[in-house]
Design an enzyme around this catalytic site. Structure first.
Site, PDB file in Angstrom:
ATOM      1  N   HIS A 160      -2.459  13.046  -0.268  1.00 48.65           N
ATOM      2  CA  HIS A 160      -2.443  11.639  -0.669  1.00 48.65           C
ATOM      3  C   HIS A 160      -2.302  11.504  -2.183  1.00 48.65           C
ATOM      4  CE1 HIS A 160      -5.004  10.738   3.127  1.00 48.65           C
ATOM      5  NE2 HIS A 160      -3.798  10.265   3.331  1.00 48.65           N
ATOM      6  N   CYS A 248     -12.437   9.480   0.079  1.00 51.03           N
ATOM      7  CA  CYS A 248     -12.124   9.290   1.504  1.00 51.03           C
ATOM      8  C   CYS A 248     -13.281   8.722   2.308  1.00 51.03           C
ATOM      9  CB  CYS A 248     -11.744  10.619   2.155  1.00 51.03           C
ATOM     10  SG  CYS A 248     -10.428  11.523   1.387  1.00 51.03           S
TER      11      CYS A 248
END
Length: 259
Positions: A160, A248
């Site tokens: 990401h 996250c």
């Protein structure tokens, strides 16, 4: 004040999706203990923590960041790029819908929250395997009425965008330049580069003027301290084996205080 939405670790965590890290044994009991300490650290930084129950059928569901985006004006239900993760978001979206107007990314768009970095009214979106152009275009359209701009940032060799860059102060970014195919969108920001021996060290959670950061990157941590960044460290070693990181594991939103 700040609110953090989290979710307990799934008993199936070892079956997580992996892209750029090798699979290794995960101690779920230890992962739960580390996650609990992570939540306590968020509380110590001034967050009220909402913890949702574990989802046994969704190994990656502890990583709540990927299923939604939160802005001051609105929340957005994403459509994760991994099909196996598309059932994780219902309870998260229900909570967010009670706190913000809730919009959605629709088919054929895909968008992981881990690919979205918001700095003021600028929204940077990773050009990655998990987030496609249709997802970026939808996000741009959804946010335009609120004055946000959306621009793509090409990544490489990482899952990401926020694996490669996060905000650690108002004008300061923590960056692994090796994982950004093009760093030009961040021109004008002060950059702290991770130590080359700590390639996963660019992920930090910013809560007000402090950041929450893994304790396993001492050389990069020293660079943060030298830059005057207020750092609280946590051990997230088992979650890192699932290709997770500190951003996250929570969705952070500013919530109004009452007189």
């Amino acid at each position: 004040m700040w609110t953090a939405i989290t979710r307990e670790v799934s008993p199936a965590l070892a079956g997580c999706e992996l892209s750029f890290v090798p699979r290794s044994p995960i101690d779920v009991v230890l992962a739960r203990s580390q996650h609990a300490a992570y939540c306590r650290a968020l509380e110590s930084l001034g967050c009220g923590v909402i913890q949702l129950p574990a989802l046994p059928d969704y190994p990656d569901s502890v990583f709540v960041e990927d299923v939604a985006l939160v802005f001051d004006e609105v929340a957005i239900a994403t459509r994760p790029g991994a099909e196996s993760r598309r059932g994780e978001g219902d309870a998260v979206h229900e909570v967010l819908g009670s706190l913000r107007p809730l919009l959605r990314i629709e088919t054929p768009g895909t968008l992981d929250g881990g690919d979205v970095l918001c700095i003021g009214k600028r929204v940077f979106v990773g050009i990655s395997a998990r987030s496609n152009e249709a997802g970026r275009a939808q996000l741009r359209e959804l946010l335009a009425p609120y004055g946000y701009t959306v621009e793509g940032v090409a990544t490489r060799e990482c899952l990401h965008l926020k694996s490669a860059v996060t905000q650690v102060a108002g004008d300061t970014l923590l960056v692994n330049p090796a994982w950004l195919a093009d760093a030009s969108p961040f021109a004008g920001y002060r950059m702290i580069e991770v130590d080359p021996e700590e390639e996963h060290a660019a992920n930090a959670v910013r809560v007000g003027d402090a950041i929450l950061y893994p304790d396993c990157f001492p050389k990069t941590l020293a660079r943060l301290h030298e830059a005057g960044i207020n750092v609280t460290t946590v051990d997230v070693s088992e979650l890192q084996k699932a290709e997770g990181a500190v951003t996250c594991c929570s969705l952070l939103l500013r919530t109004a205080t009452t007189a």
